[in-house]
Design an enzyme around this catalytic site. Sequence first.
Site, PDB file in Angstrom:
ATOM      1  N   LYS A   1       8.340-125.984 -49.469  1.00  0.00           N
ATOM      2  CA  LYS A   1       9.272-125.650 -50.534  1.00  0.00           C
ATOM      3  C   LYS A   1       8.979-126.510 -51.765  1.00  0.00           C
ATOM      4  O   LYS A   1       8.894-127.740 -51.680  1.00  0.00           O
ATOM      5  CB  LYS A   1      10.714-125.879 -50.067  1.00  0.00           C
ATOM      6  CG  LYS A   1      11.160-124.928 -48.966  1.00  0.00           C
ATOM      7  CD  LYS A   1      11.380-123.525 -49.493  1.00  0.00           C
ATOM      8  CE  LYS A   1      11.982-122.634 -48.426  1.00  0.00           C
ATOM      9  NZ  LYS A   1      12.355-121.307 -48.942  1.00  0.00           N
TER      10      LYS A   1
ATOM     11  N   GLU B   1       7.455-114.625 -41.282  1.00  0.00           N
ATOM     12  CA  GLU B   1       8.092-115.932 -41.420  1.00  0.00           C
ATOM     13  C   GLU B   1       8.972-116.228 -40.205  1.00  0.00           C
ATOM     14  O   GLU B   1       9.623-115.343 -39.656  1.00  0.00           O
ATOM     15  CB  GLU B   1       8.953-115.947 -42.678  1.00  0.00           C
ATOM     16  CG  GLU B   1       9.686-117.256 -42.911  1.00  0.00           C
ATOM     17  CD  GLU B   1      10.460-117.261 -44.218  1.00  0.00           C
ATOM     18  OE1 GLU B   1      10.636-118.354 -44.783  1.00  0.00           O
ATOM     19  OE2 GLU B   1      10.871-116.185 -44.679  1.00  0.00           O
TER      20      GLU B   1
ATOM     21  N   GLU C   1      12.267-111.440 -51.263  1.00  0.00           N
ATOM     22  CA  GLU C   1      13.463-111.736 -50.471  1.00  0.00           C
ATOM     23  C   GLU C   1      14.747-111.421 -51.220  1.00  0.00           C
ATOM     24  O   GLU C   1      15.787-111.163 -50.594  1.00  0.00           O
ATOM     25  CB  GLU C   1      13.473-113.205 -50.024  1.00  0.00           C
ATOM     26  CG  GLU C   1      13.669-114.209 -51.146  1.00  0.00           C
ATOM     27  CD  GLU C   1      13.720-115.637 -50.632  1.00  0.00           C
ATOM     28  OE1 GLU C   1      14.841-116.136 -50.381  1.00  0.00           O
ATOM     29  OE2 GLU C   1      12.642-116.243 -50.489  1.00  0.00           O
TER      30      GLU C   1
ATOM     31  N   HIS D   1      10.308-111.481 -44.857  1.00  0.00           N
ATOM     32  CA  HIS D   1      11.117-112.687 -45.032  1.00  0.00           C
ATOM     33  C   HIS D   1      12.186-112.685 -43.950  1.00  0.00           C
ATOM     34  O   HIS D   1      12.895-111.693 -43.763  1.00  0.00           O
ATOM     35  CB  HIS D   1      11.770-112.665 -46.420  1.00  0.00           C
ATOM     36  CG  HIS D   1      12.702-113.797 -46.673  1.00  0.00           C
ATOM     37  ND1 HIS D   1      14.053-113.733 -46.396  1.00  0.00           N
ATOM     38  CD2 HIS D   1      12.482-115.036 -47.185  1.00  0.00           C
ATOM     39  CE1 HIS D   1      14.624-114.873 -46.724  1.00  0.00           C
ATOM     40  NE2 HIS D   1      13.693-115.683 -47.216  1.00  0.00           N
TER      41      HIS D   1
END
Length: 384
Positions: free
Chosen positions: A167, A322, A247, A297
């Site tokens: 991130k 993911e 997303e 996602h």
Amino acid sequence: MKITDVRTVRLRAPIPAEGQVISRSGLRGSRSAVLIEVRTDVGITGVGSCSGNGQIIDLIIETILKPVVIGMDPTKTDDIWDRAYFGGGLRQVGSRGIGVVALSGLDMALWDIRGKVEDVPVFKLIGGAKRDKIAVYATALYPEETATVVKRALAFAEQGFKGVKLKLGFDFAQDMERVRAVRGAVGRDFPVMTDANMGYEVDTALRAAEVLQECGVFWLEEPLFVEDIEGHAKLKAGSKVPIALGENLHTRYAFEQFIARGAVDILQPDVARAGGISEVRRIASLAAAHGLPISLHTWGDAVALAASLHLSVAVENSIVMELDCTANPLRTELFTEPLEARRGWMQPPDGPGLGIELNPNALERYAFTGADEISVRPPALKLS
């Protein structure tokens, strides 16, 4: 067969301090989910999940979607989706956003029913398995000391995950330092993804892309504000790092705009947000028609994870999925048999429908009726 009732089940699970993470959406002190339960006149019940504000979703289900679908045949998934989206009342809350999120959970529950009626798993209903399992990458590297992030990345590589995601979006210099350090530790052959969660502006994203290219990063995800199609197109044109996003996009129509502008390389729809199983299939077909891959996602609860697995093995152009590896009881405790990765691979449940069984103890423990927290976008990126 007819739909007789639609109800919501709101859940919230507190996360202990040692398991909390901080991202562009703030500190995660709890995890929430909204399950949608659809009942029929023959006793078959389906369950779905949607990711959004539970109080608003309650209202949309009860006042808009439920009146539209009561009495309809739950196996007519396309008819119900079209009636709810085009002919129903969703235009009252907009053709994108929270109304589509609520429809996502409803649609997922209908596919669960349809699979139970036909006594087959959902992946067989949506085209059959193109593969018997899907590679998964781990999302769990949030802003921490660089040494800690590197240690976590190495642990996921050792567990056999097919990639790891960092991130970004708080401090540019620290972002780049962590990416370089992780790449150096895991080697050039291990996929490293990055996700800015809309934390960059175009110029900063272009600077980041130069470093990410040097580091052989697999993609830069959601670098800019979700509505900035022009900015994404400029970034894609000026960067050799693949741009991934989706997303926070709802329905095929939003994805189509990014494709038409040449603003995306990899599409990342979320089945609990983008319009459910029915719409993610259409998004995947749209992507395939333009030679683009998808990577679902899946930062949510176990029901959404199960639906994502069914889609990921059935969709031809799905490349990797993911797996949220942060603390989340609604992922690990919600089923009687939790879904787990094995050496970086996952398979969908093979029972009828979604093939899942909810844990009644978890439903009782995490039942929630209070007010939802409102996330506030954090301060601008530090460019030091």
